[in-house]
Design a protein around this motif. Structure first.
Motif, PDB file in Angstrom:
ATOM      1  N   LEU A   1       0.745  -1.079   0.354  1.00  0.00           N
ATOM      2  CA  LEU A   1       0.258   0.087  -0.168  1.00  0.00           C
ATOM      3  C   LEU A   1       1.141   1.371   0.146  1.00  0.00           C
ATOM      4  O   LEU A   1       0.934   2.050  -0.378  1.00  0.00           O
ATOM      5  CB  LEU A   1      -1.027  -0.181   0.843  1.00  0.00           C
ATOM      6  CG  LEU A   1      -1.959  -1.512   1.191  1.00  0.00           C
ATOM      7  CD1 LEU A   1      -2.967  -0.997   2.522  1.00  0.00           C
ATOM      8  CD2 LEU A   1      -2.779  -0.769   0.613  1.00  0.00           C
ATOM      9  N   VAL A   2       1.788   1.605   0.668  1.00  0.00           N
ATOM     10  CA  VAL A   2       2.456   2.679   0.944  1.00  0.00           C
ATOM     11  C   VAL A   2       3.354   2.612  -0.831  1.00  0.00           C
ATOM     12  O   VAL A   2       3.514   4.046  -0.658  1.00  0.00           O
ATOM     13  CB  VAL A   2       3.739   2.065   2.053  1.00  0.00           C
ATOM     14  CG1 VAL A   2       4.958   3.622   2.104  1.00  0.00           C
ATOM     15  CG2 VAL A   2       2.966   2.746   3.671  1.00  0.00           C
ATOM     16  N   LEU A   3       3.966   1.375  -0.948  1.00  0.00           N
ATOM     17  CA  LEU A   3       4.486   1.533  -2.053  1.00  0.00           C
ATOM     18  C   LEU A   3       3.909   1.982  -3.361  1.00  0.00           C
ATOM     19  O   LEU A   3       4.169   3.007  -4.093  1.00  0.00           O
ATOM     20  CB  LEU A   3       5.426   0.279  -2.301  1.00  0.00           C
ATOM     21  CG  LEU A   3       6.559  -0.159  -1.317  1.00  0.00           C
ATOM     22  CD1 LEU A   3       7.327  -1.735  -1.630  1.00  0.00           C
ATOM     23  CD2 LEU A   3       7.649   0.453  -1.262  1.00  0.00           C
ATOM     24  N   SER A   4       2.734   1.735  -3.187  1.00  0.00           N
ATOM     25  CA  SER A   4       1.829   2.176  -4.662  1.00  0.00           C
ATOM     26  C   SER A   4       1.469   3.153  -4.188  1.00  0.00           C
ATOM     27  O   SER A   4       1.193   3.872  -5.630  1.00  0.00           O
ATOM     28  CB  SER A   4       0.873   1.223  -4.770  1.00  0.00           C
ATOM     29  OG  SER A   4       0.086   0.854  -3.025  1.00  0.00           O
ATOM     30  N   LEU A   5       1.686   4.101  -3.219  1.00  0.00           N
ATOM     31  CA  LEU A   5       0.894   5.000  -2.995  1.00  0.00           C
ATOM     32  C   LEU A   5       2.256   6.139  -3.012  1.00  0.00           C
ATOM     33  O   LEU A   5       1.967   7.298  -4.128  1.00  0.00           O
ATOM     34  CB  LEU A   5       0.538   5.867  -1.713  1.00  0.00           C
ATOM     35  CG  LEU A   5      -0.706   4.886  -0.338  1.00  0.00           C
ATOM     36  CD1 LEU A   5      -0.705   5.479   0.633  1.00  0.00           C
ATOM     37  CD2 LEU A   5      -1.966   5.393  -1.914  1.00  0.00           C
ATOM     38  N   VAL A   6       3.119   5.804  -3.016  1.00  0.00           N
ATOM     39  CA  VAL A   6       4.761   6.296  -3.338  1.00  0.00           C
ATOM     40  C   VAL A   6       4.391   6.148  -5.062  1.00  0.00           C
ATOM     41  O   VAL A   6       4.888   7.366  -5.517  1.00  0.00           O
ATOM     42  CB  VAL A   6       5.821   5.589  -3.130  1.00  0.00           C
ATOM     43  CG1 VAL A   6       7.042   6.321  -3.728  1.00  0.00           C
ATOM     44  CG2 VAL A   6       5.747   5.828  -1.315  1.00  0.00           C
ATOM     45  N   VAL A   7       4.274   5.733  -6.016  1.00  0.00           N
ATOM     46  CA  VAL A   7       4.723   4.908  -6.753  1.00  0.00           C
ATOM     47  C   VAL A   7       3.399   6.224  -7.578  1.00  0.00           C
ATOM     48  O   VAL A   7       3.379   7.344  -8.517  1.00  0.00           O
ATOM     49  CB  VAL A   7       4.230   4.029  -7.828  1.00  0.00           C
ATOM     50  CG1 VAL A   7       3.504   4.223  -9.536  1.00  0.00           C
ATOM     51  CG2 VAL A   7       5.152   3.148  -7.420  1.00  0.00           C
ATOM     52  N   GLY A   8       2.134   6.171  -7.053  1.00  0.00           N
ATOM     53  CA  GLY A   8       1.237   7.583  -7.338  1.00  0.00           C
ATOM     54  C   GLY A   8       1.531   8.673  -6.899  1.00  0.00           C
ATOM     55  O   GLY A   8       0.709   9.798  -7.561  1.00  0.00           O
ATOM     56  N   LEU A   9       2.138   9.132  -5.912  1.00  0.00           N
ATOM     57  CA  LEU A   9       2.798  10.593  -5.616  1.00  0.00           C
ATOM     58  C   LEU A   9       3.931  11.174  -6.997  1.00  0.00           C
ATOM     59  O   LEU A   9       3.948  12.356  -7.314  1.00  0.00           O
ATOM     60  CB  LEU A   9       3.508  10.457  -4.059  1.00  0.00           C
ATOM     61  CG  LEU A   9       3.936  11.696  -4.436  1.00  0.00           C
ATOM     62  CD1 LEU A   9       2.593  12.606  -3.525  1.00  0.00           C
ATOM     63  CD2 LEU A   9       4.475  11.140  -2.304  1.00  0.00           C
ATOM     64  N   ILE A  10       4.354   9.965  -7.268  1.00  0.00           N
ATOM     65  CA  ILE A  10       5.585  10.659  -7.884  1.00  0.00           C
ATOM     66  C   ILE A  10       4.939  10.889  -8.982  1.00  0.00           C
ATOM     67  O   ILE A  10       5.336  11.071  -9.820  1.00  0.00           O
ATOM     68  CB  ILE A  10       6.543   9.432  -8.009  1.00  0.00           C
ATOM     69  CG1 ILE A  10       7.462   9.373  -7.050  1.00  0.00           C
ATOM     70  CG2 ILE A  10       7.518   9.132  -8.775  1.00  0.00           C
ATOM     71  CD1 ILE A  10       8.478   8.189  -7.331  1.00  0.00           C
ATOM     72  N   PHE A  11       3.719   9.555  -9.525  1.00  0.00           N
ATOM     73  CA  PHE A  11       3.447  10.231 -10.847  1.00  0.00           C
ATOM     74  C   PHE A  11       1.849  11.241 -10.925  1.00  0.00           C
ATOM     75  O   PHE A  11       2.505  12.076 -12.224  1.00  0.00           O
ATOM     76  CB  PHE A  11       2.366   8.863 -11.801  1.00  0.00           C
ATOM     77  CG  PHE A  11       1.235   8.869 -12.998  1.00  0.00           C
ATOM     78  CD1 PHE A  11      -0.158   9.626 -12.818  1.00  0.00           C
ATOM     79  CD2 PHE A  11       2.835   8.263 -13.847  1.00  0.00           C
ATOM     80  CE1 PHE A  11      -0.156   9.221 -15.093  1.00  0.00           C
ATOM     81  CE2 PHE A  11       2.574   8.308 -15.324  1.00  0.00           C
ATOM     82  CZ  PHE A  11       0.642   9.332 -15.634  1.00  0.00           C
ATOM     83  N   SER A  12       1.821  11.937  -9.939  1.00  0.00           N
ATOM     84  CA  SER A  12       1.199  12.865  -9.597  1.00  0.00           C
ATOM     85  C   SER A  12       2.092  14.069 -10.042  1.00  0.00           C
ATOM     86  O   SER A  12       1.409  15.427  -9.908  1.00  0.00           O
ATOM     87  CB  SER A  12       0.257  12.876  -8.510  1.00  0.00           C
ATOM     88  OG  SER A  12       1.139  13.149  -7.436  1.00  0.00           O
ATOM     89  N   ALA A  13       3.216  13.935  -8.979  1.00  0.00           N
ATOM     90  CA  ALA A  13       3.948  15.124  -9.342  1.00  0.00           C
ATOM     91  C   ALA A  13       4.389  15.341 -10.750  1.00  0.00           C
ATOM     92  O   ALA A  13       5.001  17.030 -10.967  1.00  0.00           O
ATOM     93  CB  ALA A  13       5.449  15.074  -8.164  1.00  0.00           C
TER      94      ALA A  13
END
Length: 361
Positions: free
Chosen positions: A226-238
């Motif tokens: 969950l945490v790693l997928s949120l990090v991926v989403g955060l990077i992509f949204s940036a």
């Protein structure tokens, strides 16, 4: 697990009049969960009794999702009646503090009676239904946000229009304007209608990352999926923008204080009698959760799940639920309950439980 701690106060904070109140609700939730987790892990003996305060095993205290539908419904009705958010939320906090005595009383009941009232089939089905009820909240977030998702469910406003008739004439009427859709405003600078492609795509990216990590990741990556997928989403949204507008903004972070603590924001405590019976049901549900979660954590900790030691753990967890409910309400947060997310890491590590307690502390 961190997402589960902040989601209930975040949803309640959506109705707050300013960002500072929303931030405090999240911060108070994290602080209180941290304090009460220490007590839960330590299992403090109660003087001159056979009880202990806290389960004494690797259980994490988190905000109960069972109280969320009730709290949000009451606050919405109070806001519609003209009451301010602080007053309506303060009434719920006062009522929660009073009703939180119920789990304390349950912890004093004989274990045989508790086992008859809360058998495994009841605890398992209850936890399953709570999670199922939260699926709709997840889909609303996926589509752009809970607020715009709930507003999108209703018909749009009416506007004057002319309706054509069979004879070629027209008559004046009030028509629904389907072209006007509420915008989701909690996604940085991007403001799109609910269910727009960028929102769906961003959520699909995170969801797909979770599936890939669960299928092909190492044990550590699966536990932290969950945490790693949120990090991926955060990077992509940036890096991803819509019409030159980004999903991330640092305005709220820059405006937030560097440090905070409980009671920097206060709500006038009150009492809302119609919520007494529903809250007693909620605390009964959280007690059912605690029995199942403590038992599951004890099994994965390679501890016995029968005998006086296990009874002591369950009673200690229920006692901590009640005391946490009172403390969290006085601190401006929703009631807490025992989480079982620690069970998964326990299955993948091979070290003494005492060392893992030290890590959590």
């Amino acid at each position: 697990m961190a997402g589960g701690l902040v989601t209930p106060p975040l949803l309640v904070g959506m109705m707050a009049p300013d960002a500072a109140t929303k931030s405090y609700l999240i911060q108070a939730s994290l602080l209180i969960c941290g304090f009460m987790t220490l007590v839960q892990v330590l299992g403090i003996p109660v003087y001159r009794t056979n009880l202990q305060w806290g389960a004494g095993i690797l259980s994490v205290m988190g905000v109960s999702f069972a109280s969320l539908p009730l709290v949000t419904t009451v606050i919405r009705s109070q806001l519609a009646a003209g009451m301010s958010f602080d007053e309506s939320f303060g009434q719920m906090l006062g009522t929660i503090a009073v009703c939180a005595v119920w789990p304390i009383l349950l912890s004093l009941m004989p274990y045989k009676a508790l086992k008859k009232v809360f058998p495994p089939i009841v605890t398992g089905v209850t936890i399953f239904l709570i999670g199922t009820n939260l699926v709709q909240t997840g889909f609303k977030y996926w589509g752009g946000g809970v607020f715009c998702g709930e507003n999108y469910e209703h018909l749009p406003g009416t506007v004057p229009c002319l309706l054509p008739q069979k004879d070629g004439s027209t008559i004046s009427a009030m028509c629904y304007n389907a072209d006007i859709r509420p915008m989701c405003t909690d996604n940085g600078y991007v403001k799109l209608p609910y269910g727009s492609g960028p929102y769906i795509g961003m959520g699909l990216l995170v969801f797909s990352t979770i599936i890939l990590l669960e299928l092909f990741g190492s044990p550590f990556m699966r536990n932290a999926s969950l945490v790693l997928s949120l990090v991926v989403g955060l990077i992509f949204s940036a890096v991803f923008t819509v019409d030159g507008k980004g999903f991330l903004t640092g305005e709220k972070i820059a405006a937030a204080p560097a440090f905070t603590f409980l009671w920097v924001k206060r709500f006038p405590l009150g009492f809302y009698p119609p919520a007494i019976l529903p809250l007693l049901i909620v605390f009964t549900i959280t007690s059912v959760e605690t029995v199942g979660d403590v038992t599951a954590t004890a099994e994965t900790s390679r501890l016995t799940v029968d005998g006086q030691d296990h009874v002591k753990r369950i009673k200690g967890g229920m006692l901590n639920d009640g005391i946490s409910g009172v403390f969290s309400a006085l601190g401006g947060s929703l009631p807490l309950t025992t989480f079982a997310q620690v069970s998964a890491p326990l299955l993948t590590v091979k070290c003494r439980v005492s060392w893992l307690k030290l890590c959590i502390l």
